[in-house]
Scaffold this active site. Structure first.
Site, PDB file in Angstrom:
ATOM      1  N   LYS A 150       0.844  -1.203   0.000  1.00  0.00           N
ATOM      2  CA  LYS A 150       0.000   0.000   0.000  1.00  0.00           C
ATOM      3  C   LYS A 150       0.875   1.247   0.000  1.00  0.00           C
ATOM      4  CE  LYS A 150      -3.819  -2.528   1.948  1.00  0.00           C
ATOM      5  NZ  LYS A 150      -4.546  -3.051   3.073  1.00  0.00           N
TER       6      LYS A 150
ATOM      7  N   GLN B 247      -5.423  -2.082   9.140  1.00  0.00           N
ATOM      8  CA  GLN B 247      -5.128  -3.361   8.489  1.00  0.00           C
ATOM      9  C   GLN B 247      -5.727  -4.508   9.310  1.00  0.00           C
ATOM     10  OE1 GLN B 247      -3.489  -3.680   5.455  1.00  0.00           O
ATOM     11  NE2 GLN B 247      -4.150  -5.800   5.593  1.00  0.00           N
TER      12      GLN B 247
ATOM     13  N   ASP C  78     -11.306   1.763   2.784  1.00  0.00           N
ATOM     14  CA  ASP C  78     -11.611   0.354   2.520  1.00  0.00           C
ATOM     15  C   ASP C  78     -13.080   0.142   2.149  1.00  0.00           C
ATOM     16  OD1 ASP C  78      -9.364  -1.264   2.607  1.00  0.00           O
ATOM     17  OD2 ASP C  78      -9.429  -1.534   4.778  1.00  0.00           O
TER      18      ASP C  78
END
Ligand code: NDP
Length: 283
Positions: free
Chosen positions: A53, A97, A120
């Protein structure tokens, strides 16, 4: 005739190039699009994902902020850090995460993220917006799958789409996006009897199960578009999907490979969500 391979790696590069143009436009206006990622603990797979990322952000000119904490971080401390990032105007997108250590309530953590920064697309407000067709952040994996269908020239309108898997991050949002695109949608799961009876009806088949060779050639309608979300290991320990690629490519019209399919697109769509968050912040 073998299927057209939908090249996720090449398409992801195209998406990144588009994002880079949008990032440059924001930077020209004095705004530096920024993604913040919180990583708790030292799960090796999570560390790899987070590293990717970071390099993805760098490749399109975005700022990447990584907050790392030990696995014993208190839930309250994590929630406080999320609050601080919510309030920080220099941060546009953020994510925590997953998976989180067991003592931390994942739902509570996701709920703490500002829906305006929900890169997300996992927040219940983003899920609700998707459900009723309002603008909001879409989960990156199904968002990327839709882009792959488009690239393959597959318009879901009027087609029968069968999604195997009903998780909140892949199966359900995938089904909703296909529905929004006017497909007739069937969702299958572990309690579906005779899976093949459903998958054989699919013009568009999305496999998001997490079990290798769940979809074999005899389960696929000739000419179908097959999207393989799965990430599993084969007998030799190599990355493979849910679909028996060698067999199914002889039947399908188009197919995504693993690796080089949905994975790279998922990463690219995180950049799309983040630049979109920054654009909204810019007004
Ligand atoms: P989950 O484990 O949350 O969901 C799996 C789904 O598959 C469940 O709905 C389950 O049904 C269903 N299922 C399990 N066994 C069967 C079966 N025999 N027949 C039909 N359905 C079945 O996984 P995720 O949705 O998070 O992920 C799915 C896969 O996609 C995994 O391999 C994951 O690693 C991968 N993945 C890949 C990404 C990428 O970027 N390429 C991103 C995200 C995930 P039930 O609900 O009844 O249990």
């Amino acid at each position: 005739m073998t299927a057209q391979i939908i090249d996720g790696k090449a398409l992801a590069a195209e998406v990144r190039a588009e994002v880079a143009v949008r990032v440059a436009a924001l930077r020209a206006r004095g705004l530096q699009p920024t993604l913040a990622v919180i990583l708790v603990g030292d799960n090796p797979a999570s560390m790899t994902y987070v590293r990717h990322k970071g390099s993805d952000c760098e490749s399109v000119g975005m700022r990447f902020v990584l907050d790392r904490y030990p696995a014993d971080l208190a839930e309250a401390a994590l929630l406080a850090r999320i609050e601080a990032l919510n309030a920080d105007p220099s941060v546009h997108g953020m994510l925590v995460q997953l998976p989180l250590p067991k003592h931390i309530d994942t739902n509570k953590v996701i709920a703490a993220i500002s829906p305006l920064k929900d890169a997300d697309g996992f927040h219940v407000q983003s899920a609700g917006a998707l459900m009723i067709g309002l603008p909001g952040f879409k989960p990156c994996t199904p968002y990327g799958c839709m882009r792959m269908l488009k690239a393959a020239g597959v318009d879901p309108k009027g087609k029968h789409a069968v999604v195997v898997g009903r998780s909140n991050i892949v199966g359900k949002p995938m089904a909703l996006l296909l529905l929004q695109a006017h497909a007739t949608v069937t969702i299958c799961h572990s309690a579906t009897p005779d899976l093949g009876a459903f998958t054989r009806q699919a013009d568009i088949l999305v496999a998001a199960v997490g079990r290798r060779r769940t979809i074999t050639a005899d389960m696929v309608k000739p000419g179908a578009a097959v999207i393989d979300v799965g990430m599993n290991q084969d007998e030799a320990g190599k990355l493979c999907g849910d679909v028996d690629f060698a067999g199914v490519r002889e039947v399908a019209g188009s197919i995504t490979p693993v690796p080089g399919g949905v994975g790279p697109m998922t990463r690219a769509m995180l950049l799309v969500n983040t630049v979109e968050a920054a654009e909204r912040a810019a007004g």
